[in-house]
Design a protein around this motif. Structure first.
Motif, PDB file in Angstrom:
ATOM      1  N   LYS A 148       0.833  -1.209   0.000  1.00  0.00           N
ATOM      2  CA  LYS A 148       0.000   0.000   0.000  1.00  0.00           C
ATOM      3  C   LYS A 148       0.865   1.257   0.000  1.00  0.00           C
ATOM      4  O   LYS A 148       0.655   2.180  -0.801  1.00  0.00           O
ATOM      5  CB  LYS A 148      -0.919  -0.027   1.223  1.00  0.00           C
ATOM      6  CG  LYS A 148      -1.815   1.207   1.376  1.00  0.00           C
ATOM      7  CD  LYS A 148      -2.710   1.039   2.606  1.00  0.00           C
ATOM      8  CE  LYS A 148      -3.665   2.208   2.763  1.00  0.00           C
ATOM      9  NZ  LYS A 148      -2.970   3.479   3.047  1.00  0.00           N
ATOM     10  N   ASN A 149       1.870   1.294   0.870  1.00  0.00           N
ATOM     11  CA  ASN A 149       2.735   2.475   0.966  1.00  0.00           C
ATOM     12  C   ASN A 149       3.540   2.686  -0.316  1.00  0.00           C
ATOM     13  O   ASN A 149       3.743   3.823  -0.760  1.00  0.00           O
ATOM     14  CB  ASN A 149       3.677   2.337   2.161  1.00  0.00           C
ATOM     15  CG  ASN A 149       2.950   2.430   3.488  1.00  0.00           C
ATOM     16  OD1 ASN A 149       1.833   2.949   3.558  1.00  0.00           O
ATOM     17  ND2 ASN A 149       3.558   1.903   4.538  1.00  0.00           N
ATOM     18  N   TYR A 150       4.027   1.590  -0.897  1.00  0.00           N
ATOM     19  CA  TYR A 150       4.824   1.717  -2.125  1.00  0.00           C
ATOM     20  C   TYR A 150       4.003   2.336  -3.246  1.00  0.00           C
ATOM     21  O   TYR A 150       4.470   3.245  -3.941  1.00  0.00           O
ATOM     22  CB  TYR A 150       5.335   0.341  -2.559  1.00  0.00           C
ATOM     23  CG  TYR A 150       6.070   0.387  -3.880  1.00  0.00           C
ATOM     24  CD1 TYR A 150       7.406   0.742  -3.936  1.00  0.00           C
ATOM     25  CD2 TYR A 150       5.408   0.112  -5.084  1.00  0.00           C
ATOM     26  CE1 TYR A 150       8.090   0.818  -5.153  1.00  0.00           C
ATOM     27  CE2 TYR A 150       6.069   0.184  -6.300  1.00  0.00           C
ATOM     28  CZ  TYR A 150       7.409   0.540  -6.328  1.00  0.00           C
ATOM     29  OH  TYR A 150       8.063   0.622  -7.536  1.00  0.00           O
ATOM     30  N   ILE A 151       2.781   1.839  -3.436  1.00  0.00           N
ATOM     31  CA  ILE A 151       1.954   2.334  -4.549  1.00  0.00           C
ATOM     32  C   ILE A 151       1.562   3.789  -4.326  1.00  0.00           C
ATOM     33  O   ILE A 151       1.629   4.618  -5.248  1.00  0.00           O
ATOM     34  CB  ILE A 151       0.708   1.449  -4.721  1.00  0.00           C
ATOM     35  CG1 ILE A 151       1.129   0.011  -5.094  1.00  0.00           C
ATOM     36  CG2 ILE A 151      -0.207   2.010  -5.811  1.00  0.00           C
ATOM     37  CD1 ILE A 151      -0.011  -0.968  -5.138  1.00  0.00           C
ATOM     38  N   GLU A 152       1.177   4.128  -3.095  1.00  0.00           N
ATOM     39  CA  GLU A 152       0.803   5.518  -2.825  1.00  0.00           C
ATOM     40  C   GLU A 152       1.990   6.460  -3.038  1.00  0.00           C
ATOM     41  O   GLU A 152       1.846   7.520  -3.657  1.00  0.00           O
ATOM     42  CB  GLU A 152       0.276   5.640  -1.392  1.00  0.00           C
ATOM     43  CG  GLU A 152      -1.114   5.053  -1.211  1.00  0.00           C
ATOM     44  CD  GLU A 152      -1.658   5.233   0.185  1.00  0.00           C
ATOM     45  OE1 GLU A 152      -2.870   5.024   0.391  1.00  0.00           O
ATOM     46  OE2 GLU A 152      -0.864   5.587   1.091  1.00  0.00           O
ATOM     47  N   TYR A 155       2.797   7.082  -6.816  1.00  0.00           N
ATOM     48  CA  TYR A 155       1.955   8.058  -7.507  1.00  0.00           C
ATOM     49  C   TYR A 155       2.138   9.466  -6.941  1.00  0.00           C
ATOM     50  O   TYR A 155       2.003  10.451  -7.673  1.00  0.00           O
ATOM     51  CB  TYR A 155       0.496   7.620  -7.463  1.00  0.00           C
ATOM     52  CG  TYR A 155       0.229   6.488  -8.431  1.00  0.00           C
ATOM     53  CD1 TYR A 155       0.276   6.708  -9.801  1.00  0.00           C
ATOM     54  CD2 TYR A 155      -0.028   5.208  -7.972  1.00  0.00           C
ATOM     55  CE1 TYR A 155       0.060   5.675 -10.695  1.00  0.00           C
ATOM     56  CE2 TYR A 155      -0.244   4.169  -8.858  1.00  0.00           C
ATOM     57  CZ  TYR A 155      -0.192   4.401 -10.219  1.00  0.00           C
ATOM     58  OH  TYR A 155      -0.386   3.377 -11.110  1.00  0.00           O
ATOM     59  N   ARG A 156       2.459   9.555  -5.674  1.00  0.00           N
ATOM     60  CA  ARG A 156       2.725  10.878  -5.122  1.00  0.00           C
ATOM     61  C   ARG A 156       3.980  11.487  -5.728  1.00  0.00           C
ATOM     62  O   ARG A 156       4.071  12.693  -5.918  1.00  0.00           O
ATOM     63  CB  ARG A 156       2.835  10.792  -3.597  1.00  0.00           C
ATOM     64  CG  ARG A 156       1.482  10.648  -2.916  1.00  0.00           C
ATOM     65  CD  ARG A 156       1.586  10.352  -1.443  1.00  0.00           C
ATOM     66  NE  ARG A 156       0.254  10.139  -0.874  1.00  0.00           N
ATOM     67  CZ  ARG A 156       0.038   9.654   0.335  1.00  0.00           C
ATOM     68  NH1 ARG A 156       1.074   9.329   1.107  1.00  0.00           N
ATOM     69  NH2 ARG A 156      -1.191   9.481   0.769  1.00  0.00           N
ATOM     70  N   SER A 163      -3.272  10.462  -3.799  1.00  0.00           N
ATOM     71  CA  SER A 163      -3.496   9.063  -4.185  1.00  0.00           C
ATOM     72  C   SER A 163      -3.848   8.218  -2.968  1.00  0.00           C
ATOM     73  O   SER A 163      -3.295   8.374  -1.887  1.00  0.00           O
ATOM     74  CB  SER A 163      -2.241   8.504  -4.860  1.00  0.00           C
ATOM     75  OG  SER A 163      -1.151   8.511  -3.970  1.00  0.00           O
ATOM     76  N   LYS A 164      -4.818   7.327  -3.173  1.00  0.00           N
ATOM     77  CA  LYS A 164      -5.272   6.428  -2.121  1.00  0.00           C
ATOM     78  C   LYS A 164      -5.267   4.994  -2.652  1.00  0.00           C
ATOM     79  O   LYS A 164      -5.657   4.751  -3.800  1.00  0.00           O
ATOM     80  CB  LYS A 164      -6.697   6.781  -1.655  1.00  0.00           C
ATOM     81  CG  LYS A 164      -6.863   8.206  -1.137  1.00  0.00           C
ATOM     82  CD  LYS A 164      -6.120   8.416   0.173  1.00  0.00           C
ATOM     83  CE  LYS A 164      -6.337   9.837   0.699  1.00  0.00           C
ATOM     84  NZ  LYS A 164      -5.548  10.096   1.935  1.00  0.00           N
TER      85      LYS A 164
END
Length: 874
Positions: A148-152, A155-156, A163-164
């Motif tokens: 979850k942290n990697y994907i957010e 995109y940030r 991004s969520k």
């Protein structure tokens, strides 16, 4: 019983575990040692009971206290595996001093399937690779959180500040597997509405905003750098603002506070930066301390800073050690290029008075270092000697950073490795012994290429099959174990191309050995080709097989790397021979339909190539070359007077129209073909025949000379932007003005520059924005010049595919002789394009170019043209 069970639970909680040892209706005696009689393993797990018990460290017959350290240690070991969601010990029974335990385990579920929603399919596939979400992977809270942290964050970093990501797991048909659903809501990119600076009086807002390299205000005029907010990049920009002040003398400048305000309604942010500038400083006295190898005059000359100059902390640091350029002209490189690997150079402020700062540049020279072991790792296909012979760093040699950088370039120029990932690692650095080991890490990439294409051109379908093996090994041709699919690894090049249609076929084979004999960098190259064309009617598309034109070509040469003026220079020589054979082939290319022509030419070239390590996308360096191609001056010894041949009346009729020679031997046009005063009359029926005889003598052995010059520069101008500037010039002449310039080997300017099908040895000069060959006459030009400016930006330089975009300005022209040559009378164009280099297919690209001038002979502006690039590197 309950009291004893509670004590066990409390003991384990004190140890930090929620798992329990439960005594069911069994009374345990506190502090009593038991003999472990058996451990029964129950629950859901995939390993054998014996494997699990062995891993706990518990053994039958050992003495244990329950609860005690042995049980706690077993639980720790099982938890550290990260395989279980539940670990419980139970006491099954006690028989005298013997105790029977039950270990109940429940494995964590494994991943059976992943679905990503909210982004495109292609992006989802890339994301799966990045996060390594594979089938069979153990699913725990850590995996879910880190994913979850990697994907957010991903995109940030791209500007999607809001991004969520939501990750849910769904049990599969069994308890041992789960499906994962990753829902991504990128939101809109956050734009920077405004950037305000407060407290800046000496530097304007516009200058400070330019220092913000990554964080830009929203603007419709912004093309290359979009407005977006990335927290880490914003912090870098704040540092860059202070660096900008230091460049202008304000050493004490600082950011007192800053704020980033988010506007949820408009999805924008407003940035405010409060500054304290301080006063402006100047350089005072600069002294060098500790220098024995170089005197102050030499060091001051390289430093380039004088007393009274405006203080510039950034410039000072660059002159001490320019980290942006590994081969920069700074004091650190001065020492490191001469063996002083262990030297340290530190500028120290020793006195500040009023607005002036005195410096001491303290130098610790240390001992001279020498290269010890030089190794290469990562080359799975390329043989070691191919790499080692290119290295400038040799064992026992005095250490030199310059030679290290040069070695990286030479490895990259081979084209067998990913140039962006060539890394020298320093091993066993020993200041006492004064030695250092260097290990070059390389990553192999595909070096062989296949070209398979078909297209419609020249009135029919044309098919091409090309095979290029750029890391060939000729010495292993007879070694059957080396065929994978061909013997590779010795750095040689072997290329085969077949091209054909209904009316022509071309076959070519070439071979290159870059180190002839294996001792010195002497490049040997040879090629053989054969072309056959049948007479073709473009209107009816009929092919006449009994009318043909054949060319057989053979060439060979050598190129030697020089040491003077420096070893970037290469001197090359080659010889080539073409045999043109015409069989009843009357088309206008020649005036004789039957006969032969021969072209024996010699080429001498001098070039200097210092382009960067990546041959696909060089970021620095240059390439200069001058080439002369010439034939023997047959006119001097073949006994033919070409002036007399031109005075034949029939020849005059062919070139100048009907007429006759008068008494002064001047040609007089006369449409009636009537002679006056008995002068000779030219028979028009014999004109074409006599012209053919004349040209057969002219072209029996081709006679010409040709000179070409090319200058090519690459400069990094900003961030990853690279500017390429190019200039070219070519001239073709004749030894004998009566014989004239041959209609072969000429320059055809315009278009994509690809070697279109032709039989006359022409050189196609690329000038985008105009149709192919449209800027030269039908017979081609004997002079051309061309200028080009190209701005490039890399999209990716990955080994699988290097992709970069470009924009360009070009101008050039072709001329028939020096009388009409005007270097400023040029056809101009501008445009943009894309290049994709894949190791298996070579370079592919497309350009959209606009020609600003008329196409010669048409009176029509060229306008927009589309050019497809295949196999070229320019």
């Amino acid at each position: 019983m309950f009291k004893n069970s509670l004590k066990l639970l409390l003991a384990l909680l004190i140890l930090g575990y929620s798992n329990t040892i439960i005594a069911q209706d069994i009374k345990l005696e506190n502090g009593k040692q038991y003999i472990l009689a058996d451990v029964e393993v129950t629950g859901k797990f995939q390993y054998s009971e014996q494997t699990v018990v062995t891993f706990t460290g518990l053994e039958k017959g050992q003495k244990i206290i329950v609860p005690g350290s042995d049980i706690s240690a077993a639980i720790k070991k099982l938890w550290k595996l990260g395989l279980f969601r539940d670990v419980n010990f139970y006491v099954n029974k006690i028989q005298g001093d013997s105790i029977f335990l039950e270990l109940n385990l429940h494995e964590l579920p494994k991943l059976s399937d992943v679905k990503i929603q909210g982004i495109k399919k292609g992006k989802a596939e890339d994301l799966l690779k990045e996060t390594d979400l594979k089938k069979g992977k153990i699913v725990n809270e850590n995996l879910i959180t880190t994913t979850k942290n990697y994907i957010e964050n991903k995109y940030r970093k791209d500007g999607y500040y809001n991004s969520k990501v939501m990750i849910t797991t769904i049990p599969d048909s069994t308890d041992t597997e789960v499906k994962m659903l990753v829902s991504i809501d990128r939101g809109d990119k956050v734009k920077v509405k405004s950037i305000h600076f407060n407290g800046n009086e000496q530097l304007s807002d516009s200058k400070l905003k330019k220092a913000f390299k990554n964080t830009k205000e929203r603007s419709v005029f912004r093309i290359f750098k979009r407005s977006k907010y990335i927290k880490d990049k914003y912090k870098e920009d704040l540092t860059a603002v202070i660096e900008k002040y230091k460049e202008n003398g304000y050493r004490d400048a600082r950011v007192t506070s800053d704020s980033v305000t988010y506007d949820n309604k408009n999805n924008t942010i407003a940035i405010k930066v409060n500054l304290e500038e301080g006063k402006k400083y100047y350089f005072g006295n600069i002294r060098f301390i500790g220098n024995t190898v170089y005197n102050e005059r030499q060091l001051n000359q390289l430093l380039g800073i004088k007393k009274g100059d405006v203080y510039n902390g950034v410039l000072l640091q660059k002159r001490i050690a320019d980290n942006s350029k590994p081969d920069g002209e700074d004091i650190t490189n001065l020492y490191q290029n001469n063996g002083y690997l262990f030297s340290t150079i530190n500028p120290v402020e020793v006195k500040t008075y009023n607005d002036t700062i005195d410096f001491e540049i303290r130098i610790t020279e240390g001992p001279i270092a020498y290269f010890n072991k030089i190794t290469v790792v990562g080359n799975d296909r390329t043989n070691d000697h191919v790499i080692y012979r290119e290295l400038r760093t040799k064992p026992g040699q005095k250490y030199s950073k310059e030679l290290l950088v040069r070695s990286i370039r030479e490895i990259g120029q081979l084209g067998f490795f990913d140039a962006e990932n060539i890394k020298p690692d320093f091993k066993n650095v020993d200041p006492q012994a004064g030695t250092v080991d260097i290990e070059y890490n390389v990553v192999e990439k595909g070096s062989s290429q296949i070209q398979l294409q078909g297209g419609y051109g020249g009135g029919g379908f044309i098919g091409t099959l090309g095979l290029s093996f750029n890391n060939f090994s000729a010495r292993n041709i007879f070694n059957k174990d080396a065929y994978k699919p061909l013997p590779m690894g010795d750095g040689q090049k072997l290329a085969l191309q077949l091209q054909g249609s209904s009316y022509f076929q071309t076959y070519s084979l070439s071979f290159t050995e870059p180190w002839l004999g294996g001792k010195k960098p002497i490049n040997f190259f040879a090629s053989l080709s054969h072309s056959k064309q049948f007479l073709y009617n473009y209107s009816t598309r009929d092919v006449t097989r009994d009318q043909s034109f054949n060319i057989t070509s053979l060439s060979a040469g050598v190129a030697k790397r020089l040491k003077v003026p420096d070893d970037y220079f290469t001197l090359s020589t080659s010889a080539s021979f073409q045999y043109y054979d015409l069989n009843n082939y009357n088309t206008g290319l020649f005036t004789f339909g039957d006969g032969a022509s021969r072209n024996l030419a010699f080429t001498v070239g001098l070039s200097r190539n210092s382009k960067g390590s990546n041959p696909i996308y060089p970021t620095y360096g240059s390439e200069f070359s001058i080439t002369t191609k010439f034939t023997l001056p047959y006119s001097l010894f073949n006994g033919i007077d070409y002036g007399d041949l031109k005075n034949d009346p029939s020849y005059k009729v062919f070139y100048q129209g009907p007429g006759y020679f008068n008494s002064n031997n001047n040609w007089v046009p006369n449409n009636s073909y009537l002679a006056e005063n008995g002068d000779a009359v030219a028979d028009p029926n014999d004109a074409a025949l006599n012209r053919a005889k004349y040209d057969q003598k002219r072209f029996n052995w081709l006679e010409y000379y040709k000179v070409k010059f090319k200058a090519d520069w690459y400069t990094r101008v900003y961030d990853k932007f690279v500017l390429r500037t190019l200039g070219e010039f070519g001239f073709m002449g004749a030894y004998n003005s009566e014989r004239g310039v041959v209609p072969f080997e000429r320059f055809y300017v315009g278009g994509d520059g690809l070697a279109n099908f032709s039989l006359d040895g022409r050189e196609n000069v690329q000038l985008r924005g105009y149709p192919n060959n449209s800027l030269s006459t039908t017979d081609g030009g004997t002079i051309y010049n061309k200028f080009s400016v190209e701005l490039r930006y890399p999209i990716t330089l990955a080994p699988a595919a290097s992709i970069y975009g470009l924009s360009f300005l070009e101008a050039g022209a072709a001329f028939n002789d020096f009388q009409e040559f005007n270097p400023f009378n040029l056809q101009r164009s501008a445009g943009f394009g894309l290049r994709v280099f894949m190791p298996a297919f070579g370079l592919l690209g497309i350009d959209f170019a606009h020609g600003f001038d008329n196409v010669p002979g048409t009176g029509i502006k060229s306008g927009w043209q589309t050019h497809f690039i295949i196999g070229q590197q320019f």
